[in-house]
Design a protein around this motif. Structure first.
Motif, PDB file in Angstrom:
ATOM      1  N   ASP A 193       9.691   8.992  -1.286  1.00  0.00           N
ATOM      2  CA  ASP A 193       9.084  10.388  -1.727  1.00  0.00           C
ATOM      3  C   ASP A 193       7.711  10.355  -1.427  1.00  0.00           C
ATOM      4  O   ASP A 193       6.900  11.277  -1.573  1.00  0.00           O
ATOM      5  N   LYS A 194       6.927   9.133  -0.968  1.00  0.00           N
ATOM      6  CA  LYS A 194       5.842   8.903  -0.349  1.00  0.00           C
ATOM      7  C   LYS A 194       5.584   8.470   1.059  1.00  0.00           C
ATOM      8  O   LYS A 194       6.172   7.050   1.077  1.00  0.00           O
ATOM      9  N   LEU A 195       4.878   8.729   2.010  1.00  0.00           N
ATOM     10  CA  LEU A 195       4.754   8.122   3.269  1.00  0.00           C
ATOM     11  C   LEU A 195       3.121   7.666   3.235  1.00  0.00           C
ATOM     12  O   LEU A 195       2.498   8.642   2.936  1.00  0.00           O
ATOM     13  N   ARG A 196       2.759   6.259   3.698  1.00  0.00           N
ATOM     14  CA  ARG A 196       1.190   6.051   3.671  1.00  0.00           C
ATOM     15  C   ARG A 196       0.884   6.134   5.169  1.00  0.00           C
ATOM     16  O   ARG A 196       1.449   5.250   6.083  1.00  0.00           O
ATOM     17  N   LEU A 197      -0.155   6.649   5.560  1.00  0.00           N
ATOM     18  CA  LEU A 197      -0.672   6.664   6.803  1.00  0.00           C
ATOM     19  C   LEU A 197      -1.731   5.841   7.048  1.00  0.00           C
ATOM     20  O   LEU A 197      -2.556   6.021   6.255  1.00  0.00           O
ATOM     21  N   GLY A 257      -4.349   9.468  16.559  1.00  0.00           N
ATOM     22  CA  GLY A 257      -5.300   8.877  15.561  1.00  0.00           C
ATOM     23  C   GLY A 257      -4.439   8.230  14.396  1.00  0.00           C
ATOM     24  O   GLY A 257      -5.191   7.436  13.563  1.00  0.00           O
ATOM     25  N   VAL A 258      -3.250   8.383  14.121  1.00  0.00           N
ATOM     26  CA  VAL A 258      -2.415   7.691  13.497  1.00  0.00           C
ATOM     27  C   VAL A 258      -1.772   6.207  13.794  1.00  0.00           C
ATOM     28  O   VAL A 258      -1.261   5.960  14.846  1.00  0.00           O
ATOM     29  N   LYS A 259      -2.446   5.357  13.196  1.00  0.00           N
ATOM     30  CA  LYS A 259      -1.972   3.784  13.473  1.00  0.00           C
ATOM     31  C   LYS A 259      -0.653   3.528  13.129  1.00  0.00           C
ATOM     32  O   LYS A 259       0.197   2.688  13.880  1.00  0.00           O
ATOM     33  N   ALA A 260      -0.339   3.949  12.148  1.00  0.00           N
ATOM     34  CA  ALA A 260       1.051   3.519  11.377  1.00  0.00           C
ATOM     35  C   ALA A 260       1.289   4.322  10.232  1.00  0.00           C
ATOM     36  O   ALA A 260       0.428   4.730   9.595  1.00  0.00           O
ATOM     37  N   VAL A 261       2.613   4.248  10.072  1.00  0.00           N
ATOM     38  CA  VAL A 261       3.174   5.139   8.992  1.00  0.00           C
ATOM     39  C   VAL A 261       4.220   4.142   8.250  1.00  0.00           C
ATOM     40  O   VAL A 261       5.371   3.704   8.854  1.00  0.00           O
ATOM     41  N   VAL A 262       4.099   4.181   6.922  1.00  0.00           N
ATOM     42  CA  VAL A 262       4.894   3.093   6.060  1.00  0.00           C
ATOM     43  C   VAL A 262       5.258   4.106   4.945  1.00  0.00           C
ATOM     44  O   VAL A 262       4.595   4.747   4.382  1.00  0.00           O
ATOM     45  N   VAL A 300      -6.756   0.953   0.329  1.00  0.00           N
ATOM     46  CA  VAL A 300      -6.244   1.955  -0.139  1.00  0.00           C
ATOM     47  C   VAL A 300      -5.534   2.973   0.399  1.00  0.00           C
ATOM     48  O   VAL A 300      -5.693   2.943   1.969  1.00  0.00           O
ATOM     49  N   PRO A 301      -4.519   3.870   0.267  1.00  0.00           N
ATOM     50  CA  PRO A 301      -4.311   4.629   1.193  1.00  0.00           C
ATOM     51  C   PRO A 301      -5.016   5.622   1.786  1.00  0.00           C
ATOM     52  O   PRO A 301      -5.990   6.134   0.921  1.00  0.00           O
ATOM     53  N   GLN A 302      -5.244   5.703   3.110  1.00  0.00           N
ATOM     54  CA  GLN A 302      -6.129   6.674   3.847  1.00  0.00           C
ATOM     55  C   GLN A 302      -5.557   7.943   3.940  1.00  0.00           C
ATOM     56  O   GLN A 302      -6.385   8.987   3.739  1.00  0.00           O
ATOM     57  N   THR A 338       0.676  -6.217   9.050  1.00  0.00           N
ATOM     58  CA  THR A 338       0.409  -5.908  10.263  1.00  0.00           C
ATOM     59  C   THR A 338      -0.292  -4.711  10.475  1.00  0.00           C
ATOM     60  O   THR A 338      -1.449  -4.507  11.641  1.00  0.00           O
ATOM     61  N   VAL A 339      -0.628  -3.964   9.310  1.00  0.00           N
ATOM     62  CA  VAL A 339      -1.593  -2.566   9.237  1.00  0.00           C
ATOM     63  C   VAL A 339      -2.602  -2.762   8.389  1.00  0.00           C
ATOM     64  O   VAL A 339      -3.475  -2.047   8.526  1.00  0.00           O
ATOM     65  N   SER A 340      -2.592  -3.759   7.501  1.00  0.00           N
ATOM     66  CA  SER A 340      -3.590  -3.437   6.340  1.00  0.00           C
ATOM     67  C   SER A 340      -4.744  -4.676   6.454  1.00  0.00           C
ATOM     68  O   SER A 340      -4.144  -5.519   6.742  1.00  0.00           O
ATOM     69  N   ASP A 341      -5.919  -4.554   6.309  1.00  0.00           N
ATOM     70  CA  ASP A 341      -6.995  -5.468   6.068  1.00  0.00           C
ATOM     71  C   ASP A 341      -6.697  -6.359   4.928  1.00  0.00           C
ATOM     72  O   ASP A 341      -7.098  -7.385   5.035  1.00  0.00           O
ATOM     73  N   VAL A 342      -5.980  -5.937   3.733  1.00  0.00           N
ATOM     74  CA  VAL A 342      -5.976  -6.558   2.500  1.00  0.00           C
ATOM     75  C   VAL A 342      -5.107  -7.875   2.585  1.00  0.00           C
ATOM     76  O   VAL A 342      -5.490  -8.980   2.182  1.00  0.00           O
TER      77      VAL A 342
END
Length: 410
Positions: free
Chosen positions: A223-227, A89-94, A63-65, A124-128
């Protein structure tokens, strides 16, 4: 002040404690209590750490952190994306698109949180992506309208990969003479994922542009960025930095994190962890009271010896040191044995449980355990402090012995 003599006398008293059988009996149970309390506290705390870590991975990995959104959308998302990715502390921004939706199959209907993602980013960034089976995120291609469901959600809907489901979006509702009409479209199930948590029953993924079209928005808009964060538990602190970065760029944003949807679950786990630690700490406290009892009896038994030592010039502080050292030595033995047993059992907990035929989480499921060095240090320091405080009253009582009164009838 020379304390070598008091320590030597305290060690001699500790070795000769069998002269008072009852005091020796109480001392044995005090040491055993500290041993069991420390060992149990280490084992339970490590298991709770493991469960918390596993819960963090299984839920917060899907889920979005941290989510940054703008009501009117971002006109230049590249600059904001670059600035946010430079925050420590930010690993990726998508890019992210999300909405509340209903999934309808021929046999059932279910409410879900629908996320629009780019497959190459989420791999590349998510465990799912690592927990996807019967398909993969590469099947999410723009215009194909494919969806990946959680395993429990697919079971609830009674669908398998290749089946079609109708998705009704909570956004993009239009009003007609017959009333509000939600945006809807048929999607093909192209894969399933299983994180082993409640997200398996409430989350679905589609391609980003497909999600935007479903919500009746521009397919390429943002309109949304997920960190994605190195440590999701730092989300509250990083949220303030995100707002500061956006303000510098002159962008008005709303920042939300995982606590809004899943904070209650982690709060419950933390409260349970604290209560378990408190209950097990009481075992150590009771054992410390046994040290008090044993030392008081030792002081009564050695009153004449203390009086003689004081007539030979031993100070109050040195007399206190004798009995404080004796009581602390008992606590130190229990602490060392407890630390050794606790660490050993924690490192081999699944082997121990399987040899005893115990399956706490069900057959074939490993019990997670995660040792924390700072936690071990706190346990050791706390035990020593409590034990040292327990020796103060008997030591003060010994220091107040009056030689004239104690030796009057000797």
């Amino acid at each position: 002040m020379n304390f070598s003599t008091p320590f030597f006398i305290g060690y001699r008293y500790w070795r000769a404690r069998k002269a008072n059988a009852f005091a020796s009996f109480i001392t044995f149970f005090a040491v055993s209590g500290i041993f069991l309390g420390v060992a149990a506290l280490i084992i339970v705390s490590s298991v709770m750490n493991g469960l918390e870590g596993q819960l963090k991975q299984r839920i917060l990995g899907a889920v979005p952190q941290l989510t940054v959104s703008a009501a009117e959308g971002f006109t230049q998302p590249e600059s904001l994306r670059k600035a946010l990715s430079e925050i420590q502390g930010v690993k990726a921004v998508v890019d992210s698109a999300s909405t509340q939706a209903m999934l309808q199959s021929p046999s059932n209907i279910a409410a879900v949180q629908l996320y629009g993602v780019y497959p190459e980013q989420i791999r590349t960034v998510s465990d799912v992506a690592r927990h996807t089976y019967a398909g993969s995120f590469s099947s999410l291609e723009a215009g194909e309208y494919h969806v990946i469901l959680g395993s429990q959600l697919a079971q609830t809907l009674g669908v398998v990969p290749g089946d079609k489901v109708r998705i009704l979006s909570g956004e993009g509702v239009v009003y007609s003479p017959l009333g509000p009409v939600p945006s809807q479209r048929k999607f093909t199930v192209s894969g399933l994922f299983e994180m082993g948590s409640q997200v398996d029953a409430s989350v679905a993924y589609v391609q980003y542009q497909d999600a935007r079209r479903l919500m009746r928005k521009s397919a390429d808009g943002v309109d949304k960025l997920r960190l994605y964060l190195v440590d999701p538990f730092n989300a509250p602190a990083l949220a303030a930095e995100v707002r500061a970065v956006a303000d510098k760029l002159g962008i008005k944003v709303q920042v939300s994190d995982w606590r809004q949807d899943y904070g209650h679950l982690f709060s419950a786990v933390k409260m349970e962890k604290n209560m378990m630690s408190l209950m097990l700490s009481l075992i150590i406290a009771v054992a410390a009271f046994n040290i008090v009892s044993a030392l008081v009896m030792m002081v009564v038994d050695k009153t004449s010896d203390v009086a003689v030592l004081k007539t030979q010039g031993m100070t109050h502080g040195q007399v206190m040191a004798i009995f404080m050292f004796q009581g602390s030595l008992n606590a130190l033995i229990g602490l060392i044995l407890g630390l050794g047993a606790g660490v050993l059992v924690t490192l081999n907990i699944n082997t121990v449980l399987s040899s005893l035929g115990i399956a706490i989480l069900g057959a074939g499921t490993m019990l997670p355990a995660q040792l924390s060095v700072p936690q071990l240090v706190w346990i050791a320091v706390g035990t020593l402090v409590v034990s040292l405080l327990a020796t103060l009253y008997p030591a003060l009582r010994a220091a107040r012995v009056q030689p004239a009164g104690a030796l009057r009838y000797e």
